[in-house]
Write an enzyme that holds these catalytic residues in place. Sequence first.
Site, PDB file in Angstrom:
ATOM      1  CD  GLU A  23      38.828  31.979  32.433  1.00  0.00           C
ATOM      2  OE1 GLU A  23      39.993  31.700  32.810  1.00  0.00           O
ATOM      3  OE2 GLU A  23      38.354  33.125  32.510  1.00  0.00           O
ATOM      4  CD  GLU A  64      39.609  25.683  34.852  1.00  0.00           C
ATOM      5  OE1 GLU A  64      39.803  26.908  35.018  1.00  0.00           O
ATOM      6  OE2 GLU A  64      40.437  24.819  35.171  1.00  0.00           O
ATOM      7  CD  GLU A  80      41.042  47.032  46.102  1.00  0.00           C
ATOM      8  OE1 GLU A  80      40.540  46.578  47.143  1.00  0.00           O
ATOM      9  OE2 GLU A  80      40.376  47.560  45.199  1.00  0.00           O
TER      10      GLU A  80
END
Length: 119
Positions: A23, A64, A80
Amino acid sequence: MRQPLSKSFAHAFDGIIDTVRDERNIKIHLIMMVLVTIFGFIFHITYEEWLICLLLFALVISLEIANTAIEAVVDLACPEIHPLAKKAKDCAAGAVLVAAFFAAVIGLMIFVPHVLKLF
């Protein structure tokens, strides 16, 4: 059967390491943490100011990591595009943003007076 405590810690460290490796934003937070620490030593901030900085480090980094976990679970549960998946991810990111913003404001409140003493 419960796993040994050492395994629990190993899994926790794996989560931290994965987040740092994968990240971008946590890297930014860690760089800021290092800079604040360096300036804390340079300006000899007080014990109370160190406590505030450490608490803010823990808050922002923890949020985070939690944001990363939420994003992973949402992606797993809903690969999706879905409005509720977006909302969950946006809210988690927003929590980090709020904490980081106020950490920056508090950081300025701590460090600006020390900087002004130089002039």
